[in-house]
Write a protein that holds these residues in place. Sequence first.
Motif, PDB file in Angstrom:
ATOM      1  N   LEU A  23      21.166  26.383  38.352  1.00  0.00           N
ATOM      2  CA  LEU A  23      21.756  26.873  36.985  1.00  0.00           C
ATOM      3  C   LEU A  23      20.760  27.843  36.041  1.00  0.00           C
ATOM      4  N   ALA A  24      19.368  27.093  35.864  1.00  0.00           N
ATOM      5  CA  ALA A  24      18.641  27.914  35.071  1.00  0.00           C
ATOM      6  C   ALA A  24      17.630  28.953  35.619  1.00  0.00           C
ATOM      7  N   LEU A  25      17.295  28.759  36.594  1.00  0.00           N
ATOM      8  CA  LEU A  25      16.164  29.099  37.490  1.00  0.00           C
ATOM      9  C   LEU A  25      16.720  30.405  37.851  1.00  0.00           C
ATOM     10  N   ALA A  26      18.197  30.457  37.884  1.00  0.00           N
ATOM     11  CA  ALA A  26      19.576  31.296  38.637  1.00  0.00           C
ATOM     12  C   ALA A  26      18.321  32.273  39.261  1.00  0.00           C
ATOM     13  N   ASN A  27      18.170  33.926  37.903  1.00  0.00           N
ATOM     14  CA  ASN A  27      17.651  34.962  37.388  1.00  0.00           C
ATOM     15  C   ASN A  27      16.185  34.797  36.895  1.00  0.00           C
ATOM     16  N   LYS A  28      14.958  33.900  37.312  1.00  0.00           N
ATOM     17  CA  LYS A  28      13.948  33.893  36.438  1.00  0.00           C
ATOM     18  C   LYS A  28      13.179  33.661  37.882  1.00  0.00           C
ATOM     19  N   LYS A  29      12.004  34.301  37.928  1.00  0.00           N
ATOM     20  CA  LYS A  29      11.103  34.412  39.151  1.00  0.00           C
ATOM     21  C   LYS A  29      10.329  32.961  38.592  1.00  0.00           C
ATOM     22  N   PRO A  33       2.852  27.830  41.664  1.00  0.00           N
ATOM     23  CA  PRO A  33       2.326  26.972  41.228  1.00  0.00           C
ATOM     24  C   PRO A  33       3.708  26.457  41.916  1.00  0.00           C
ATOM     25  N   PHE A  34       4.927  26.510  41.115  1.00  0.00           N
ATOM     26  CA  PHE A  34       5.553  25.137  40.955  1.00  0.00           C
ATOM     27  C   PHE A  34       7.109  25.486  42.985  1.00  0.00           C
ATOM     28  N   LEU A  35       5.936  26.347  42.960  1.00  0.00           N
ATOM     29  CA  LEU A  35       6.912  26.401  44.449  1.00  0.00           C
ATOM     30  C   LEU A  35       6.572  25.639  45.095  1.00  0.00           C
ATOM     31  N   VAL A  36       4.658  25.871  45.534  1.00  0.00           N
ATOM     32  CA  VAL A  36       3.775  24.744  45.907  1.00  0.00           C
ATOM     33  C   VAL A  36       3.883  23.149  46.063  1.00  0.00           C
ATOM     34  N   VAL A  37       3.928  22.893  44.928  1.00  0.00           N
ATOM     35  CA  VAL A  37       5.058  21.687  44.374  1.00  0.00           C
ATOM     36  C   VAL A  37       6.184  21.708  45.325  1.00  0.00           C
ATOM     37  N   LEU A  38       7.681  21.972  44.912  1.00  0.00           N
ATOM     38  CA  LEU A  38       8.572  21.587  45.141  1.00  0.00           C
ATOM     39  C   LEU A  38       8.725  21.664  46.855  1.00  0.00           C
ATOM     40  N   GLN A  39       8.083  21.934  47.238  1.00  0.00           N
ATOM     41  CA  GLN A  39       8.155  21.812  49.202  1.00  0.00           C
ATOM     42  C   GLN A  39       7.571  20.304  49.646  1.00  0.00           C
ATOM     43  N   PHE A  40       7.572  19.739  48.287  1.00  0.00           N
ATOM     44  CA  PHE A  40       7.112  18.141  49.190  1.00  0.00           C
ATOM     45  C   PHE A  40       7.711  17.678  47.879  1.00  0.00           C
TER      46      PHE A  40
ATOM     47  N   ALA B  90      15.781  20.805  41.376  1.00  0.00           N
ATOM     48  CA  ALA B  90      14.211  21.809  41.546  1.00  0.00           C
ATOM     49  C   ALA B  90      13.946  22.831  43.301  1.00  0.00           C
ATOM     50  N   ALA B  91      14.256  21.395  44.061  1.00  0.00           N
ATOM     51  CA  ALA B  91      14.070  21.705  45.448  1.00  0.00           C
ATOM     52  C   ALA B  91      14.886  22.881  45.979  1.00  0.00           C
ATOM     53  N   LEU B  92      16.315  23.244  45.176  1.00  0.00           N
ATOM     54  CA  LEU B  92      17.192  23.715  45.620  1.00  0.00           C
ATOM     55  C   LEU B  92      17.173  25.008  44.824  1.00  0.00           C
ATOM     56  N   ALA B  93      16.885  25.316  43.906  1.00  0.00           N
ATOM     57  CA  ALA B  93      16.930  26.516  43.272  1.00  0.00           C
ATOM     58  C   ALA B  93      16.510  27.972  43.671  1.00  0.00           C
ATOM     59  N   PRO B  94      15.398  27.430  44.881  1.00  0.00           N
ATOM     60  CA  PRO B  94      15.336  29.065  45.114  1.00  0.00           C
ATOM     61  C   PRO B  94      16.024  29.181  46.374  1.00  0.00           C
TER      62      PRO B  94
END
Lengths: 102, 228
Positions: A23-29, A33-40, B90-94
């Motif tokens: 919900l918090a990241l719905a409309n934010k870029k 670096p955060f995306l790199v971390v999230l894939q793990f 967080a992982a599903l947010a994108p």
Amino acid sequence: MTDFLAIVAVGVGSYLFRGIFILALANKKIPDPFLVVLQFVAPAVLGALIVALLIDSDGNVAIGVPEVSAFVVGGAVAYKTRDHILTLVAGMGVFWLVRALM
Amino acid sequence: MNSSLDRSIVKRGIVDALPLFVPAIPFAFVIGLVIVESGLSPFIGWTSSWVIFGGAAQLTIISLLGSGTAVAAAITAALVVNVRYLMYSAALAPAFQRQPRWMRWLGPYLVIDQLFALAILRADDEPKDFRTYYLSAGLVFWTLWQITTAVGLVVGPVVPEAWNLEFAVSILFLGLIVLGIDKYPKLIAALVGAGATYLAAGLPNRGGLLVGAFVGILAGTVAERLRE
């Protein structure tokens, strides 16, 4: 009533955990670096979960030859066939078989 | 129902969800048994299946309330069990950025380990396909959980423990990890996550899971950096 309110409190808290970033990241870029971390997140949490599921109430990890055999065979079948049901059948089959033989 | 609903994706979601649900059946029966033994009203205990919708946290809150633990402590312990959902969120947010608002509010309610593991593999699908798959699999888990935990109130005591059916959950998660590994830093993340959890297994409240997951994510990120 107290019991139900306690359950509701856990339900609301769990929903917030589940939803907060969605919900918090719905409309934010989302920063790269955060995306790199999230894939793990998925491999790390699921890897951790596999072991955590085997922890007994005394904090020991109940993992022996049957479990390891099942993981090796199940992992290989998953890799080869990419099929959940075959993976389940092969893994549990080996688990029960090795346990019966020991 | 939307007439352009892609039935093949609905079917895929259902077919993927069913084998993952099988090992949850004995777990649901255990929850039923624990509710009965806790002394809580069976109906109130069962409401946790749709209010919380997460077996480990349900088991924690019900058994602690039943044992007379202070309510605040019981709530805290049950929430600690679910902290990992923060990582899933967080992982599903994108993937959810491309979803309509109603889906961003409904989707999180359905998140459990099994749905996360399936959905993250589809995160790059077309938004509509992702939504169809997510809701199909998620509603299968949700509906069957409501039914089996209710049935568990009655048949909880009769499941043979010797089958160790709960081990099937570990096997299925292993299969999902294997499907998701497309580069070696992800393999590192999985192996280090498992290893660190093993070493931290003695921590209270399943703390080892969070420590292990965190160290695994860190290891994967470092491996990725070194690869670049």
